[in-house]
Every structure is written in C-alpha cells, then in structure tokens.
Design a protein around this motif. Structure first.
Motif, PDB file in Angstrom:
ATOM      1  N   THR A 122       0.796  -1.234   0.000  1.00  0.00           N
ATOM      2  CA  THR A 122       0.000   0.000   0.000  1.00  0.00           C
ATOM      3  C   THR A 122       0.822   1.275   0.000  1.00  0.00           C
ATOM      4  O   THR A 122       0.315   2.331  -0.377  1.00  0.00           O
ATOM      5  N   ARG A 123       2.078   1.198   0.419  1.00  0.00           N
ATOM      6  CA  ARG A 123       2.871   2.428   0.473  1.00  0.00           C
ATOM      7  C   ARG A 123       3.088   2.960  -0.939  1.00  0.00           C
ATOM      8  O   ARG A 123       3.603   2.249  -1.806  1.00  0.00           O
ATOM      9  N   PRO A 124       2.731   4.228  -1.198  1.00  0.00           N
ATOM     10  CA  PRO A 124       2.813   4.751  -2.569  1.00  0.00           C
ATOM     11  C   PRO A 124       4.229   4.873  -3.108  1.00  0.00           C
ATOM     12  O   PRO A 124       4.432   4.866  -4.321  1.00  0.00           O
ATOM     13  N   ASP A 125       5.237   4.964  -2.215  1.00  0.00           N
ATOM     14  CA  ASP A 125       6.621   5.100  -2.666  1.00  0.00           C
ATOM     15  C   ASP A 125       7.402   3.796  -2.559  1.00  0.00           C
ATOM     16  O   ASP A 125       8.629   3.785  -2.694  1.00  0.00           O
ATOM     17  N   ALA A 126       6.722   2.691  -2.306  1.00  0.00           N
ATOM     18  CA  ALA A 126       7.413   1.407  -2.134  1.00  0.00           C
ATOM     19  C   ALA A 126       8.099   0.970  -3.422  1.00  0.00           C
ATOM     20  O   ALA A 126       7.574   1.167  -4.520  1.00  0.00           O
ATOM     21  N   ILE A 127       9.262   0.353  -3.259  1.00  0.00           N
ATOM     22  CA  ILE A 127      10.012  -0.184  -4.396  1.00  0.00           C
ATOM     23  C   ILE A 127       9.754  -1.679  -4.490  1.00  0.00           C
ATOM     24  O   ILE A 127       9.810  -2.399  -3.485  1.00  0.00           O
ATOM     25  N   LEU A 128       9.471  -2.144  -5.702  1.00  0.00           N
ATOM     26  CA  LEU A 128       9.309  -3.573  -5.966  1.00  0.00           C
ATOM     27  C   LEU A 128      10.512  -4.019  -6.783  1.00  0.00           C
ATOM     28  O   LEU A 128      10.742  -3.519  -7.886  1.00  0.00           O
ATOM     29  N   ALA A 129      11.291  -4.934  -6.240  1.00  0.00           N
ATOM     30  CA  ALA A 129      12.545  -5.337  -6.868  1.00  0.00           C
ATOM     31  C   ALA A 129      12.556  -6.837  -7.132  1.00  0.00           C
ATOM     32  O   ALA A 129      11.886  -7.617  -6.454  1.00  0.00           O
ATOM     33  N   SER A 130      13.348  -7.224  -8.122  1.00  0.00           N
ATOM     34  CA  SER A 130      13.535  -8.645  -8.428  1.00  0.00           C
ATOM     35  C   SER A 130      15.004  -8.991  -8.344  1.00  0.00           C
ATOM     36  O   SER A 130      15.869  -8.207  -8.759  1.00  0.00           O
ATOM     37  N   ASN A 131      15.275 -10.186  -7.830  1.00  0.00           N
ATOM     38  CA  ASN A 131      16.640 -10.696  -7.789  1.00  0.00           C
ATOM     39  C   ASN A 131      16.941 -11.561  -9.017  1.00  0.00           C
ATOM     40  O   ASN A 131      17.898 -12.326  -9.020  1.00  0.00           O
ATOM     41  N   THR A 132      16.140 -11.424 -10.065  1.00  0.00           N
ATOM     42  CA  THR A 132      16.341 -12.233 -11.262  1.00  0.00           C
ATOM     43  C   THR A 132      17.762 -12.125 -11.798  1.00  0.00           C
ATOM     44  O   THR A 132      18.406 -11.075 -11.703  1.00  0.00           O
ATOM     45  N   SER A 133      18.238 -13.221 -12.382  1.00  0.00           N
ATOM     46  CA  SER A 133      19.563 -13.254 -12.985  1.00  0.00           C
ATOM     47  C   SER A 133      19.541 -12.868 -14.449  1.00  0.00           C
ATOM     48  O   SER A 133      20.575 -12.516 -15.011  1.00  0.00           O
ATOM     49  N   ALA A 134      18.360 -12.962 -15.090  1.00  0.00           N
ATOM     50  CA  ALA A 134      18.366 -12.793 -16.544  1.00  0.00           C
ATOM     51  C   ALA A 134      17.049 -12.331 -17.139  1.00  0.00           C
ATOM     52  O   ALA A 134      17.019 -11.895 -18.285  1.00  0.00           O
ATOM     53  N   ILE A 135      15.943 -12.437 -16.425  1.00  0.00           N
ATOM     54  CA  ILE A 135      14.632 -12.109 -16.997  1.00  0.00           C
ATOM     55  C   ILE A 135      14.504 -10.594 -17.188  1.00  0.00           C
ATOM     56  O   ILE A 135      14.866  -9.814 -16.297  1.00  0.00           O
TER      57      ILE A 135
END
Length: 298
Positions: A122-135
C-alpha cells in the motif's frame, strides 16, 4: 564491512526500514539475512508452511555459522533473528517499503508475484525489486501499476558474503528509484553496487555464463577431464573455483535458465545450454543443492 553487514542498525536509506523478501530458498534467505543484519525489519514469505520452516531453519543455521566463524557475535545473531518474521500470506507485505522477489527463474511465476505485490503493497513510494539473474525487468515492471518503482536488485550467491549487487533499471524505472536502491545497497547493506542495462545476463552473467557453458562443452566433448578443467582454471588463472565447481554452486538449473534466456534474446549459439547440461537438469542433478552435479555432495 563484510557481506554480513555490521549488525549495528545502520541509518535507513530514504525511509526504507521495512523489507519484504518473497522466497526463502538459498538466495532469498541470504538476502533476508543481509537485511536483518543491517538493522532492517524483514518479513519473509513462502508458498507453504513446510517451505517456510525450511527457510527459517536455513536462516537460523546460517546465522549460527556466522557466530561459529567469528563473523558475528551471539548478540548480533539474536538481534537479527528478532528482526525476522515469516508468513505464507503476501497480504502481510502491505506496509513494506521495499519488497525483493527471489523465487525460481520463471518469468510467468515472477510476473504473477509482481501483479499480486502491486495490489497488496500500500505504500505509494514502495520499491518492488527482483533478484532475477536474466529475466527482462521491463516485463515485470509493466505487470504493475507502478512501473517507475520496479527494478532489478541482483545479489550474488552467497548473498551474506558476496559484496556485489547489480542494479538493473527497466526502461520504465525512474532515476529516483535507482538512487534510493543504490543508497540502501551501499550505505545500509554495505555492498558495492554497479548499474547494468536491462539485457539478459546483465554484466556479470553476461560474461560468466558463456565461460561456464564452454567448460561444460569441453567436458562433454571429452577434451579434458572434469578435474583437469577445474584445476586448470584454478591454478592457471588464479580462479578461486573451477567452472564446473562454480556451476554446481550456482545450480545447474539456474545456469541453464540464464543461458536459455540469453540465447532467446541474442540468438548467439554460444549462449545455448549444452545438451549435457540440459540432461543433468532433467535428471535432477542440479549441483550442491540436490547433492549431485558435476561432483557429488554427500
């Protein structure tokens, strides 16, 4: 500071104090440990209670080994454990400032997770990150309503020790998001950050995976023995591990997945996973995590 963090509760970067980690396998547990050791409130999610208990045990054991090796005190271990909480419900990530996805290298699975995170965080400034190696990160970013706040934050295995983190902005990622992530990685977690373009393999795997595949092909062709390939690179090039040992450590399924992603994007034959690698993955010989790969792990 070593890769375990200083355990002193560093000053939060840009208000990021609550972190979520989706997945508590080898990488997810390592990322969670690094964040907890750095003084952050960390909530870890897994799909089932059984997987969650395995992940919790992995974290407890890793922190215990850090104490045994003199990398942490018992007090630091206990403080890190107090900062960790566990759930099977992504809805409990609503208050997170940063969520790092660290699940299997499968684009469909990751895309579905980002779609859910977009709805529950819900936080409007939240960061969504991925630890993907290649996608490709852009594919994950556009699955959300906040593509400017999605990027790759790629840790290396084991995350508790390896000092590098690749920051990978998508075409949609804002510079503010990248800078916030960079400050967190460097100032709070004590890692070294490099920036990479959103292209399969990024910087490190773009160079490393073709090398590993070449070693597999050399062994497959019978040009040299397993031991001689690894010993040659260790003693001849001062590598800490030979390529086949390293592939086992990374996970042969992960190496094959990265190779396939790179091949699909660039159509470079040297990026295609060799037949032997694919057959080992099909047999469940995934390296250290399965107990068998190019080497045996009792």
């Amino acid at each position: 500071m070593d890769g375990l963090g200083n355990g002193q509760g560093n000053t939060p970067a840009d208000g990021i104090t609550r972190v979520g980690v989706v997945g508590c396998g080898q990488m997810g547990a390592g990322i969670a440990e690094v964040c907890a050791r750095a003084g952050l409130d960390v909530r870890v999610a897994e799909t089932t209670g059984e997987a969650l208990e395995l992940g919790r045990t992995r974290l407890v054991n890793s922190l215990g080994r850090a104490v045994e090796r003199g990398k942490a005190t018992a007090a630091q271990r206990d403080a890190a454990l107090e900062r960790l909480s566990f759930t099977t419900d992504l809805g409990e990530f609503a208050d997170r400032d940063l969520v790092v996805e660290a699940v299997v290298e499968n684009e469909q699975v990751k895309t579905e997770i980002f779609h859910v995170l977009d709805q529950v965080v819900t936080r409007p400034d939240a960061i969504l990150a991925s630890n993907t190696s290649a996608i490709p990160l852009v594919n994950l970013a556009v699955a959300t309503s906040r593509p400017a706040q999605v990027l790759g934050v790629h840790f290396f295995n084991p995350a508790q020790v390896q000092r590098l983190v690749e920051l990978v902005p998508a075409l949609t990622t804002s510079e503010e998001t990248v800078e916030r992530a960079e400050r967190l990685v460097t100032e709070v977690l004590g890692k070294h950050a490099i920036r990479a373009q959103d292209r399969s393999g990024f910087v490190v795997n773009g160079l490393l995976v073709p090398y590993l595949l070449s070693a597999v092909r050399m062994f497959e062709a019978g040009a040299a023995s397993r031991d001689d390939i690894d010993r040659g690179m260790e003693l001849g090039c001062a590598h800490p591990q030979g390529p086949l040992k390293l592939a086992d450590l990374i996970g042969l399924d992960t190496v094959a997945s990265i190779a396939e992603s790179m091949y699909q994007e660039h159509k470079e034959p040297l990026y295609a996973p060799p037949p032997l690698l694919l057959r080992m993955v099909a047999a469940g010989h995934l390296g250290r995590k399965s107990g068998a790969g190019f080497y045996a792990y009792p």
